[in-house]
Design an enzyme around this catalytic site. Structure first.
Site, PDB file in Angstrom:
ATOM      1  N   GLY A 236       2.180 -34.780  27.406  1.00 48.09           N
ATOM      2  CA  GLY A 236       3.265 -35.259  28.256  1.00 48.09           C
ATOM      3  C   GLY A 236       4.557 -35.525  27.518  1.00 48.09           C
ATOM      4  O   GLY A 236       4.584 -36.346  26.615  1.00 48.09           O
ATOM      5  N   SER A 237       5.637 -34.843  27.875  1.00 43.08           N
ATOM      6  CA  SER A 237       6.875 -34.950  27.109  1.00 43.08           C
ATOM      7  C   SER A 237       7.982 -34.160  27.802  1.00 43.08           C
ATOM      8  O   SER A 237       7.822 -33.724  28.934  1.00 43.08           O
ATOM      9  CB  SER A 237       6.640 -34.428  25.684  1.00 43.08           C
ATOM     10  OG  SER A 237       5.868 -33.236  25.730  1.00 43.08           O
TER      11      SER A 237
END
Length: 217
Positions: free
Chosen positions: A185-186
């Site tokens: 997640g980013s």
């Protein structure tokens, strides 16, 4: 020895410890008759196998086109201050990678890595605007073969705890070539300083190395 994912790897090498850890723990818990924990370990191992997938990508041939460096959803298009290299307001396109997107990062165009800056920071949700300013991140200045300059910033998110960047300063890469990844997640921010016409919209889904974000005029 650090792991480095290459073209042709079906699974990103950075995922091996997570995949093995989940599956091995599942086997151990199952042997101890701890079935709930065994199931959890197995699910984590299988999810890691899915998360670290590395599909083949075919970049478009348009020389002045910039492709997305990340899989995910476009969450922002507009003027924003780029603090590392341009040091002024320029156009920025932000792509958010969810926990279900491929997390391999790819070059937006043919070019040279001129400079790399790493900044430690916080781990806010990458979907938040503030994440671009305060989260852990690595910024890369690219001199493109078409004569333009682009800054790509890898930004860690709420779950991500490691930004991985493979190339060294001075290294040349091709459009769509793997240059790194961010775990779990980013987001990636792409800054362009010259006249640039975006071809994507906010909320549009894009693929790293294939989807065209825009074209230099």
């Amino acid at each position: 020895m650090s792991l480095k994912t290459k073209e042709g790897d079906i699974i990103a090498k950075e995922g091996y410890p997570f995949i093995a850890g989940g599956l091995i723990s599942a086997a151990l818990f199952y042997k101890l008759n701890l079935k709930t924990l065994a199931a959890a370990g197995g699910l984590f191992g299988l999810y890691s196998l899915y998360f670290f997938r590395n599909p083949t990508r075919k970049p478009p041939v348009l020389k002045r086109a910039i492709v997305s460096p990340a899989d995910g959803k476009v969450i922002s298009i507009g003027e924003h201050y780029e603090r590392y290299f341009f040091k002024r307001e320029v156009k920025r396109i932000s792509v958010f990678m969810s926990l279900f997107d491929v997390h391999i990062n790819r070059m937006p165009a043919d070019g040279k890595i001129v400079s790399i800056v790493y900044k430690p920071g916080e781990f806010l949700s990458a979907f938040k605007e503030k994440a671009s300013d305060v989260n852990e991140q690595t910024a890369l200045l690219l001199d493109l073969a078409c004569g333009k300059r682009v800054v790509v910033v890898q930004i860690a998110g709420l779950v991500a705890r490691r930004v991985v960047t493979y190339p060294k300063e001075g290294q040349e890469l091709k459009k769509g070539e793997i240059f790194g990844m961010i775990r779990f997640g980013s987001r990636l921010d792409v800054y362009v300083e010259d006249e640039f016409e975006e071809t994507v919209r906010v909320k549009e889904k894009v693929k790293a190395g294939e989807s065209i974000l825009g074209i230099f005029k």
